[in-house]
Write a protein that holds these residues in place. Sequence first.
Motif, mmCIF file in Angstrom:
data_model
loop_
_atom_site.group_PDB
_atom_site.id
_atom_site.type_symbol
_atom_site.label_atom_id
_atom_site.label_comp_id
_atom_site.label_asym_id
_atom_site.label_seq_id
_atom_site.Cartn_x
_atom_site.Cartn_y
_atom_site.Cartn_z
ATOM 1 N N ALA A 184 -3.815 -6.121 1.426
ATOM 2 C CA ALA A 184 -2.554 -5.379 1.544
ATOM 3 C C ALA A 184 -2.001 -5.462 2.963
ATOM 4 N N ALA A 185 -2.884 -5.394 3.945
ATOM 5 C CA ALA A 185 -2.440 -5.483 5.337
ATOM 6 C C ALA A 185 -1.866 -6.861 5.636
ATOM 7 N N ASP A 188 1.607 -7.215 4.278
ATOM 8 C CA ASP A 188 2.579 -6.524 5.142
ATOM 9 C C ASP A 188 2.796 -7.237 6.466
ATOM 10 N N THR A 190 0.416 -7.765 8.817
ATOM 11 C CA THR A 190 -0.416 -7.207 9.883
ATOM 12 C C THR A 190 -1.376 -8.270 10.417
ATOM 13 N N TYR A 195 -5.189 -4.994 12.333
ATOM 14 C CA TYR A 195 -5.955 -4.454 11.204
ATOM 15 C C TYR A 195 -7.311 -3.922 11.685
#
Length: 291
Positions: A184-185, A188, A190, A195
């Motif tokens: 998910a990071a 996005d 990231t 992270y």
Amino acid sequence: MERSFDFERLQGRALRRKRVLRVLTYLLLGVWAVVVLFPFYWMLLTSVKDYGAYNAEHIPTFFTLSPTLQNYRDAFTSVPLGRYLANTVFFAVVTTALMVVVITLSAYAFARMEFRGKNLLFTLFLSLMMIPTELVVITNYATITGLELRNTFTGLILPSVTSVFYIYLLKENFEQVPDELYRAAKVDGTSDFKYLWKVMLPICRPTLVTIIILKVIECWNSYVWPRLITDDPNYFLVSNGIQEIRENGFGRENIPAMMAAVVVISVPLILLFFLFRKKIMAGVSRGGIKG
């Protein structure tokens, strides 16, 4: 009625057996506590004995009627123990800070990043734990001497800025964080570093705190390497100071002053352990359990 009587009799036997086992358990724990704590009592007792009275004892006594604090004054005046304490604090703080950076990045790379030969490289890392400490000390000494870093804080610190065991412990903890958070990071946008800083470290804080505490204790108790790599009093640690006090007696070993110095040096570690003992136990158990 007879069955009820037999049941009550068996229940009474079980209760008595349970009480006996409890008494034996507490008795064994009490004996073990005496065995473990007696050296600390002896250290504290010796530190408050008069130097002359201690040397006059043909048979050691387990108490003293005339305690004195002169040994503590001797510990700080016979050698610059305050400077040795400051050197040890500097050595422990800098070494621990550098080690945390190194092992955090290494553990994250092994736990989350994919690259060719990762498993083989990690296996080779773990195999380093099988090498005897004496061989590592010899290699480190030859390297530091070749770089002309003897009698420097750099020479003291460099060999201790990493630990295979702590990398393994932190890697196992990182792998407990669900992969879904990482995916998910990345969706996005990231970065891996963000992270690690925003997600992994807060989640794995108990293990990281445990590693920091254990490393500080390890640096504080370091003896062989400081004795080997330094002969300049400006870089002595408390381990060197204790040996100096021991050899600075009035014609013979000044054991009471040495014990007073050991008490002074031990108090910070004892307080540190009692303050963070729950975090140490929780961090170690959490780092060693996967799932």
